[in-house]
Design a protein around this motif. Structure first.
Motif, PDB file in Angstrom:
ATOM      1  N   ARG A   1       0.858  -1.196   0.000  1.00 17.84           N
ATOM      2  CA  ARG A   1       0.000   0.000   0.000  1.00 17.84           C
ATOM      3  C   ARG A   1       0.883   1.232   0.000  1.00 17.84           C
ATOM      4  N   HIS A   2       1.196   1.671  -1.198  1.00 15.43           N
ATOM      5  CA  HIS A   2       2.125   2.782  -1.393  1.00 15.43           C
ATOM      6  C   HIS A   2       1.395   4.097  -1.138  1.00 15.43           C
ATOM      7  N   PRO A   3       2.032   5.010  -0.356  1.00 18.11           N
ATOM      8  CA  PRO A   3       1.344   6.253   0.017  1.00 18.11           C
ATOM      9  C   PRO A   3       0.941   7.098  -1.194  1.00 18.11           C
ATOM     10  N   VAL A   4       1.673   6.991  -2.285  1.00 15.49           N
ATOM     11  CA  VAL A   4       1.364   7.796  -3.469  1.00 15.49           C
ATOM     12  C   VAL A   4       0.705   6.963  -4.567  1.00 15.49           C
ATOM     13  N   ARG A   5       1.240   5.774  -4.814  1.00 13.30           N
ATOM     14  CA  ARG A   5       0.774   4.983  -5.947  1.00 13.30           C
ATOM     15  C   ARG A   5      -0.452   4.149  -5.638  1.00 13.30           C
ATOM     16  N   GLY A   6      -0.798   4.022  -4.363  1.00 17.70           N
ATOM     17  CA  GLY A   6      -1.916   3.152  -4.023  1.00 17.70           C
ATOM     18  C   GLY A   6      -1.435   1.718  -3.886  1.00 17.70           C
ATOM     19  N   LEU A   7      -2.328   0.781  -4.206  1.00 19.96           N
ATOM     20  CA  LEU A   7      -2.018  -0.627  -3.995  1.00 19.96           C
ATOM     21  C   LEU A   7      -1.156  -1.175  -5.126  1.00 19.96           C
ATOM     22  N   VAL A   8       0.069  -1.581  -4.800  1.00 16.12           N
ATOM     23  CA  VAL A   8       0.996  -2.058  -5.822  1.00 16.12           C
ATOM     24  C   VAL A   8       1.001  -3.593  -5.828  1.00 16.12           C
ATOM     25  N   ALA A   9       0.891  -4.172  -7.030  1.00 20.88           N
ATOM     26  CA  ALA A   9       0.830  -5.631  -7.184  1.00 20.88           C
ATOM     27  C   ALA A   9       2.198  -6.270  -6.970  1.00 20.88           C
ATOM     28  N   PRO A  10       2.186  -7.535  -6.505  1.00 22.57           N
ATOM     29  CA  PRO A  10       3.451  -8.196  -6.153  1.00 22.57           C
ATOM     30  C   PRO A  10       4.424  -8.361  -7.327  1.00 22.57           C
TER      31      PRO A  10
END
Ligand code: C2E
Ligand code: MG
Ligand code: MG
Ligand code: MG
Length: 287
Positions: A65-74
């Protein structure tokens, strides 16, 4: 590709160019910070028993859960984590948090975790799993370890040793993404797998004679070896009917449920009411 996932509109950020936007060093620093800042969470996706249509297993899938990018996939950070060694603290957290989540589910529901090649190379996977089981109190019989074929290319005897110890403890060994590697069949005779997961590319290509043939022969091969078969990536009823006709035992895909946070997973309609419980929150290093 950005896709919606789950009722609350979770979105996975999958930019093809993320690695190119920043240098490797900068990304590594960001990932390292994310680990201390507890920016990871686990989502769970159901795997159904085809015979009973009930939830047999939940697969833990990590998100950043990236503060800027949102939810980042594995697939945007696991490889980097492996290259930099950060996979070690990350997967220790993943395995322990997943076990902590799973102990609050009904005991009939198993937990599947994905493990990285690097953990086999470091050789401490067994200890990491053991510690997670002891700390959580999860019955080892409820734990499935999913490994992809590329894990097995090197250091075969050490991996075999780790596999045997995990199995002796009661865990289930799953060969993930079956059919995408170089010698899937020989892996099944050389390693003690209990289960294979046919890669979603074959399910998505089911219209073609070739994909159907791969699935059909994988089922025959697995059955002959006493191994059960899961089909992943099932999105439509028609795909489900087709793989059922081909004889698969377990089914996973958006048709049954997308990966969602633990508290949402236990509320999913695929569970009965009495399975509705509160989970510990899955934030990195939390608790
Ligand atoms: P995988 O283990 O083969 O997981 C299945 C992937 O397919 C997941 O993507 C899942 O969200 C996706 N999927 C499930 N059903 C469908 C469907 O019906 N249609 C489509 N198009 N996709 C579906 P995700 O979560 O992005 O994970 C990608 C890969 O990242 C995983 O592949 C696994 O190899 C790796 N991964 C995920 N979590 C972890 C983890 O905790 N540790 C490690 N080492 N690797 C992980
Ligand atoms: Mg998997
Ligand atoms: Mg897979
Ligand atoms: Mg995979």
């Amino acid at each position: 590709e950005v896709k919606a996932a789950g009722r609350d509109g979770y979105r996975l950020y999958r930019p093809a160019m993320l690695d190119a936007v920043k240098g490797e060093k900068a990304l590594e620093a960001e990932l390292r910070h994310a680990i201390t800042a507890r920016e990871f969470e686990l989502h769970y996706q159901p795997i159904l028993d085809v015979g009973t249509r009930s939830v047999h297993t939940a697969e833990a899938l990590v998100r950043w859960r990236h503060p800027v990018r949102g939810l980042v996939a594995p697939d945007r950070f696991i490889a980097l984590a492996e290259r930099t060694g950060l996979i070690q603290p990350l997967s220790e957290w993943i395995i322990e948090q997943a076990c902590l989540d799973a102990v609050s589910w009904p005991p009939s529901v198993q937990l599947a975790v994905n493990v990285s090649a690097t953990q086999f190379k470091r050789g401490n996977l067994f200890d990491v799993v053991m510690r997670a089981l002891l700390r959580s109190g999860l019955n080892p019989q409820r734990l499935q370890i999913e490994v992809t074929e590329t894990v097995l290319l090197e250091q075969q005897s050490e991996q075999l040793q780790t596999f045997r110890r995990l199995k002796a403890m009661g865990a289930t060994l799953v060969l993930d993404d079956f059919g995408t590697g170089f010698s899937s069949a020989s892996y099944l005779t050389n390693f003690p797998f209990d289960k294979i997961k046919i890669d979603k590319s074959f399910i998505q290509g089911l219209q073609s004679r070739e994909c159907a043939a791969v699935i059909a022969s994988a089922v025959v091969l697995a059955k002959g070896l006493g191994i059960s078969v899961t089909a992943e990536g099932i999105e439509t009823e028609s795909q489900f009917e087709d793989v059922r006709a081909l004889g698969i035992d377990f089914a996973q895909g958006y048709l049954f449920g997308r990966p969602v946070p633990c508290n949402e997973f236990v509320r999913a309609p695929v569970f009965r009411d009495d399975l509705n419980r509160v989970c510990r929150t899955g934030t990195f290093g939390g608790g």
